[in-house]
Design a protein around this motif. Structure first.
Motif, PDB file in Angstrom:
ATOM      1  N   ALA A 135      53.251  48.056  41.526  1.00 60.05           N
ATOM      2  CA  ALA A 135      53.687  46.793  40.946  1.00 60.05           C
ATOM      3  C   ALA A 135      52.863  45.632  41.484  1.00 60.05           C
ATOM      4  CB  ALA A 135      55.177  46.567  41.239  1.00 60.05           C
ATOM      5  N   GLU A 136      52.639  45.608  42.792  1.00 58.16           N
ATOM      6  CA  GLU A 136      51.856  44.531  43.404  1.00 58.16           C
ATOM      7  C   GLU A 136      50.406  44.561  42.917  1.00 58.16           C
ATOM      8  OE1 GLU A 136      52.866  42.146  45.304  1.00 58.16           O
ATOM      9  OE2 GLU A 136      54.824  42.757  46.096  1.00 58.16           O
ATOM     10  N   ALA A 137      49.822  45.765  42.878  1.00 58.32           N
ATOM     11  CA  ALA A 137      48.421  45.892  42.461  1.00 58.32           C
ATOM     12  C   ALA A 137      48.237  45.514  40.992  1.00 58.32           C
ATOM     13  CB  ALA A 137      47.934  47.316  42.708  1.00 58.32           C
ATOM     14  N   GLU A 138      49.158  45.953  40.141  1.00 56.64           N
ATOM     15  CA  GLU A 138      49.041  45.654  38.718  1.00 56.64           C
ATOM     16  C   GLU A 138      49.233  44.168  38.459  1.00 56.64           C
ATOM     17  OE1 GLU A 138      51.121  47.431  34.725  1.00 56.64           O
ATOM     18  OE2 GLU A 138      50.678  48.850  36.340  1.00 56.64           O
ATOM     19  N   LEU A 139      50.169  43.553  39.202  1.00 59.09           N
ATOM     20  CA  LEU A 139      50.377  42.114  39.073  1.00 59.09           C
ATOM     21  C   LEU A 139      49.098  41.355  39.429  1.00 59.09           C
ATOM     22  CD1 LEU A 139      52.527  39.789  38.666  1.00 59.09           C
ATOM     23  CD2 LEU A 139      52.672  39.774  41.165  1.00 59.09           C
ATOM     24  N   ALA A 140      48.438  41.769  40.504  1.00 57.00           N
ATOM     25  CA  ALA A 140      47.216  41.092  40.930  1.00 57.00           C
ATOM     26  C   ALA A 140      46.123  41.214  39.890  1.00 57.00           C
ATOM     27  CB  ALA A 140      46.747  41.688  42.264  1.00 57.00           C
ATOM     28  N   GLU A 141      45.953  42.411  39.315  1.00 63.72           N
ATOM     29  CA  GLU A 141      44.897  42.623  38.332  1.00 63.72           C
ATOM     30  C   GLU A 141      45.132  41.796  37.077  1.00 63.72           C
ATOM     31  OE1 GLU A 141      42.403  46.223  36.331  1.00 63.72           O
ATOM     32  OE2 GLU A 141      44.559  46.486  36.457  1.00 63.72           O
ATOM     33  N   VAL A 142      46.332  41.885  36.514  1.00 64.12           N
ATOM     34  CA  VAL A 142      46.604  41.201  35.253  1.00 64.12           C
ATOM     35  C   VAL A 142      46.627  39.683  35.453  1.00 64.12           C
ATOM     36  CG1 VAL A 142      48.219  40.975  33.331  1.00 64.12           C
ATOM     37  CG2 VAL A 142      47.875  43.202  34.404  1.00 64.12           C
ATOM     38  N   MET A 198      36.703  49.641  45.605  1.00 66.70           N
ATOM     39  CA  MET A 198      36.820  49.051  44.270  1.00 66.70           C
ATOM     40  C   MET A 198      35.563  49.326  43.461  1.00 66.70           C
ATOM     41  SD  MET A 198      38.657  45.382  44.991  1.00 66.70           S
ATOM     42  CE  MET A 198      40.201  45.297  45.870  1.00 66.70           C
ATOM     43  N   SER A 199      35.725  49.593  42.177  1.00 71.09           N
ATOM     44  CA  SER A 199      34.584  49.891  41.320  1.00 71.09           C
ATOM     45  C   SER A 199      33.873  48.616  40.953  1.00 71.09           C
ATOM     46  CB  SER A 199      35.050  50.626  40.062  1.00 71.09           C
ATOM     47  OG  SER A 199      35.996  49.863  39.381  1.00 71.09           O
ATOM     48  N   SER A 200      32.611  48.751  40.522  1.00 71.72           N
ATOM     49  CA  SER A 200      31.840  47.578  40.134  1.00 71.72           C
ATOM     50  C   SER A 200      32.312  47.044  38.808  1.00 71.72           C
ATOM     51  CB  SER A 200      30.356  47.946  40.032  1.00 71.72           C
ATOM     52  OG  SER A 200      30.170  48.932  39.044  1.00 71.72           O
ATOM     53  N   SER A 201      32.157  45.772  38.586  1.00 71.61           N
ATOM     54  CA  SER A 201      32.629  45.115  37.361  1.00 71.61           C
ATOM     55  C   SER A 201      31.454  44.713  36.510  1.00 71.61           C
ATOM     56  CB  SER A 201      33.451  43.869  37.716  1.00 71.61           C
ATOM     57  OG  SER A 201      33.706  43.104  36.568  1.00 71.61           O
ATOM     58  N   PRO A 202      31.565  44.765  35.178  1.00 73.43           N
ATOM     59  CA  PRO A 202      30.511  44.276  34.302  1.00 73.43           C
ATOM     60  C   PRO A 202      30.321  42.773  34.443  1.00 73.43           C
ATOM     61  CG  PRO A 202      32.457  44.833  33.033  1.00 73.43           C
ATOM     62  CD  PRO A 202      32.696  45.305  34.410  1.00 73.43           C
ATOM     63  N   TYR A 203      31.307  42.090  35.016  1.00 72.01           N
ATOM     64  CA  TYR A 203      31.177  40.681  35.327  1.00 72.01           C
ATOM     65  C   TYR A 203      31.260  40.533  36.836  1.00 72.01           C
ATOM     66  CZ  TYR A 203      31.794  39.588  30.441  1.00 72.01           C
ATOM     67  OH  TYR A 203      31.636  39.504  29.078  1.00 72.01           O
ATOM     68  N   PRO A 204      30.211  40.079  37.486  1.00 77.82           N
ATOM     69  CA  PRO A 204      30.204  40.003  38.934  1.00 77.82           C
ATOM     70  C   PRO A 204      31.337  39.158  39.495  1.00 77.82           C
ATOM     71  CG  PRO A 204      27.988  39.678  38.050  1.00 77.82           C
ATOM     72  CD  PRO A 204      28.917  39.672  36.897  1.00 77.82           C
ATOM     73  N   HIS A 205      31.744  38.092  38.756  1.00 74.05           N
ATOM     74  CA  HIS A 205      32.790  37.212  39.266  1.00 74.05           C
ATOM     75  C   HIS A 205      34.180  37.780  39.038  1.00 74.05           C
ATOM     76  CE1 HIS A 205      32.402  36.188  34.997  1.00 74.05           C
ATOM     77  NE2 HIS A 205      33.634  35.715  35.059  1.00 74.05           N
ATOM     78  N   ARG A 206      34.267  38.888  38.324  1.00 80.46           N
ATOM     79  CA  ARG A 206      35.571  39.476  38.036  1.00 80.46           C
ATOM     80  C   ARG A 206      35.888  40.569  39.039  1.00 80.46           C
ATOM     81  NH1 ARG A 206      37.619  40.028  31.846  1.00 80.46           N
ATOM     82  NH2 ARG A 206      37.912  37.822  31.529  1.00 80.46           N
ATOM     83  N   GLN A 207      37.083  40.512  39.554  1.00 81.81           N
ATOM     84  CA  GLN A 207      37.518  41.490  40.535  1.00 81.81           C
ATOM     85  C   GLN A 207      38.226  42.624  39.818  1.00 81.81           C
ATOM     86  OE1 GLN A 207      40.291  39.859  43.292  1.00 81.81           O
ATOM     87  NE2 GLN A 207      40.223  41.609  44.675  1.00 81.81           N
ATOM     88  N   GLN A 208      37.969  43.869  40.231  1.00 79.52           N
ATOM     89  CA  GLN A 208      38.673  45.025  39.684  1.00 79.52           C
ATOM     90  C   GLN A 208      39.573  45.610  40.763  1.00 79.52           C
ATOM     91  OE1 GLN A 208      35.412  47.436  37.900  1.00 79.52           O
ATOM     92  NE2 GLN A 208      36.591  47.163  36.045  1.00 79.52           N
ATOM     93  N   PHE A 209      40.594  46.318  40.350  1.00 79.14           N
ATOM     94  CA  PHE A 209      41.609  46.786  41.266  1.00 79.14           C
ATOM     95  C   PHE A 209      41.838  48.285  41.081  1.00 79.14           C
ATOM     96  CE2 PHE A 209      42.157  42.358  40.399  1.00 79.14           C
ATOM     97  CZ  PHE A 209      42.569  41.784  41.592  1.00 79.14           C
ATOM     98  N   ASP A 210      41.924  48.983  42.224  1.00 81.10           N
ATOM     99  CA  ASP A 210      42.298  50.381  42.186  1.00 81.10           C
ATOM    100  C   ASP A 210      43.818  50.442  42.167  1.00 81.10           C
ATOM    101  OD1 ASP A 210      39.668  51.346  42.320  1.00 81.10           O
ATOM    102  OD2 ASP A 210      39.639  50.996  44.488  1.00 81.10           O
ATOM    103  N   LEU A 211      44.376  51.048  41.133  1.00 78.31           N
ATOM    104  CA  LEU A 211      45.823  51.056  40.967  1.00 78.31           C
ATOM    105  C   LEU A 211      46.430  52.302  41.576  1.00 78.31           C
ATOM    106  CD1 LEU A 211      46.054  49.771  37.284  1.00 78.31           C
ATOM    107  CD2 LEU A 211      46.323  48.457  39.395  1.00 78.31           C
ATOM    108  N   PRO A 212      47.416  52.155  42.450  1.00 81.48           N
ATOM    109  CA  PRO A 212      48.116  53.322  43.000  1.00 81.48           C
ATOM    110  C   PRO A 212      48.901  54.045  41.914  1.00 81.48           C
ATOM    111  CG  PRO A 212      48.570  51.317  44.269  1.00 81.48           C
ATOM    112  CD  PRO A 212      47.917  50.897  42.995  1.00 81.48           C
TER     113      PRO A 212
END
Length: 475
Positions: free
Chosen positions: A236-243, A1-15
């Motif tokens: 679909a699962e990954a995008e749901l988690a991110e949003v 996963m890439s780093s986020s400009p907000y440490p508390h925010r999780q980013q997701f690699d989308l398939p």
């Protein structure tokens, strides 16, 4: 996963978004939704050919002709705000269904109008549907498409808008040349718009709601079901988690609306969006699309040739959009915008100089026509589709429709101003001064966008929001 400009925010690699059935389903959804764009184009373009017989029937003056044209744009300005708020509250799909009904009512009102006042009122109602569609359809397409295909899906609506205008030009010419002797022939020109309005109403009954809107309302199971229709299961699962993650953090803040304009980074985005709509109309593109026949006649062409020239504007507009769609996923947004405004200024200057250098007559008229179609091609290949795409991309999810409604309100009000005052402006100032003014506006737009416009290409909507907030949210 890439780093986020907000440490508390999780980013997701989308398939990968998937292929086969999801792509096919997305295509059906886009086709149905863009009937709203087709109606947008037809209803704004049909007046170009219908105005002359309509004016004869109702004995319109130059002022009342302008009101007939501009009343739709004024309605569209309010429809954009109305559509945005309703779309935020009740969903994109339900809003488009409502707008389809308004399209039908407004079209029938125009066709059956007993006088100019009733026609102006009916076109105002029709404009509410046009403006609502202009604000809602791009948002719906932008939210249901995967990030890597968002540009082509949103600009497909712009392609259909231009196709609708071209269809209006051609249908007007056919109806007028074959049945021009029939009383009130303009009513039949307007009636054609009833068919796509019915198609939009029926088609949207079977389409899903925006998954991003469903997530914003906490309806995650429904959102996942929609995503699985238009994505691979993994995506679909990954995008749901991110949003869902982003929506849960946004929900802790103030609700979407006027209060959000007090947030500096949100206000900056709204100023950029309003500027996009403001300057798009000051390119003069709709002066050509609404008054193209009259403009070419004033330049020295006879009425028959002018009608053909007006169709050429529609053809080059469609060609420009097609080229723009090809370039959108290949060039940065900023590069295309700045190149577009530079070309617009260049061709406006050439049109202005033509009226000075070449004496009035056929030579001047044909030269003006050449530069007009080159301007239309350049505008529709860059600024035209990019404006709507950027408006669908830059706003935070929870206020996206509200903010877009504000920006499209500005766009339509400027559209109405141009529609109302372009004919007297040409008459009072002449072609040289008028197009020099348009060129100056293009230069100002270039400076505005060079200074403020962010880059959104290849960025997921959530990713862009994180980056922009990190850059401007803490100042």
């Amino acid at each position: 996963m890439s780093s986020s400009p907000y440490p508390h925010r999780q980013q997701f690699d989308l398939p990968h978004a998937g292929s086969g059935r999801p792509v096919h389903r997305l295509g059906i959804i886009a086709t149905v939704a863009t009937f709203g764009g087709l109606l947008f184009g037809y209803d704004t373009g049909v007046v170009n050919g219908a105005l002359e017989p309509l004016s004869e029937d109702f004995n319109l003056t130059a002022l009342s002709e302008g009101l007939v044209v501009a009343s739709l744009m004024v309605g569209a300005a309010f429809g954009a705000v109305f559509g945005g708020r309703v779309a935020d509250a009740y969903g994109r799909r339900h809003t488009i269904l409502l707008l389809a009904g308004v399209f039908i009512i407004g079209t029938l009102g125009c066709v059956l109008a007993p006088g100019a006042e009733f026609l102006i009122g009916s076109r105002f109602i029709l404009g509410i549907a046009v403006g609502g569609a202009s604000a809602t359809v791009p948002v719906y397409l932008g939210e249901i498409a995967p990030s890597e295909k968002r540009g082509s899906f949103v600009t497909r609506n712009e392609l259909i808008i231009v196709a609708g205008q071209l269809a209006a030009f051609i249908i007007n010419a056919v109806i007028f040349n074959i049945w021009g002797h029939v009383d009130s022939i303009w009513r039949w020109m307007l009636l054609v718009a009833l068919l796509p309005a019915i198609a939009l109403l029926v088609g949207m009954i079977f389409q899903p709601e925006s998954p991003r809107w469903l997530i914003s309302k906490g309806r995650t199971e429904e959102a996942l079901a929609v995503l699985k229709q238009v994505r691979s299961p993994e995506r679909a699962e990954a995008e749901l988690a991110e949003v869902t993650h982003l929506a849960s953090e946004d929900a802790k803040q103030a609700t979407g609306g006027l209060s959000d304009l007090g947030t500096r980074w949100v206000l900056r985005l709204v100023i950029i969006g309003a500027g996009l709509g403001f300057f798009q109309q000051l390119t003069g593109i709709n002066s050509v699309m609404y008054y193209g026949t009259q403009l070419l006649t004033n330049a020295g062409l006879d009425s028959g040739v002018a009608i053909i020239g007006n169709i050429a504007n529609g053809v080059f507009s469609l060609a420009g959009i097609s080229v723009g769609m090809f370039l959108l996923n290949r060039l940065p947004r900023r590069v295309m915008f700045l190149t577009g405004y530079a070309l617009i200024a260049f061709f406006h200057i050439l049109i202005a100089l033509t009226a000075v250098v070449i004496p009035p007559g056929p030579a001047q008229a044909w030269t003006v026509l050449v530069f007009l179609v080159l301007f239309v091609f350049s505008m529709q290949g860059t600024v035209g589709p990019l404006t709507w795409l950027m408006l669908s991309e830059i706003f935070p999810m929870k206020i996206r429709s509200f903010a877009m409604g504000i920006c499209v309100f500005v766009l339509w009000i400027m559209n109405a101003v141009v529609a109302q005052f372009f004919p007297p402006l040409i008459e009072a100032m002449g072609m040289t001064a008028t197009f020099s003014m348009f060129a100056g506006c293009a230069v100002i737009a270039f400076i505005f966008l060079y200074t403020l416009l962010p880059e959104t290409k290849d960025k997921d909507l959530a990713e862009f929001e994180r980056e922009f907030k990190a850059k401007y949210g803490r100042k």
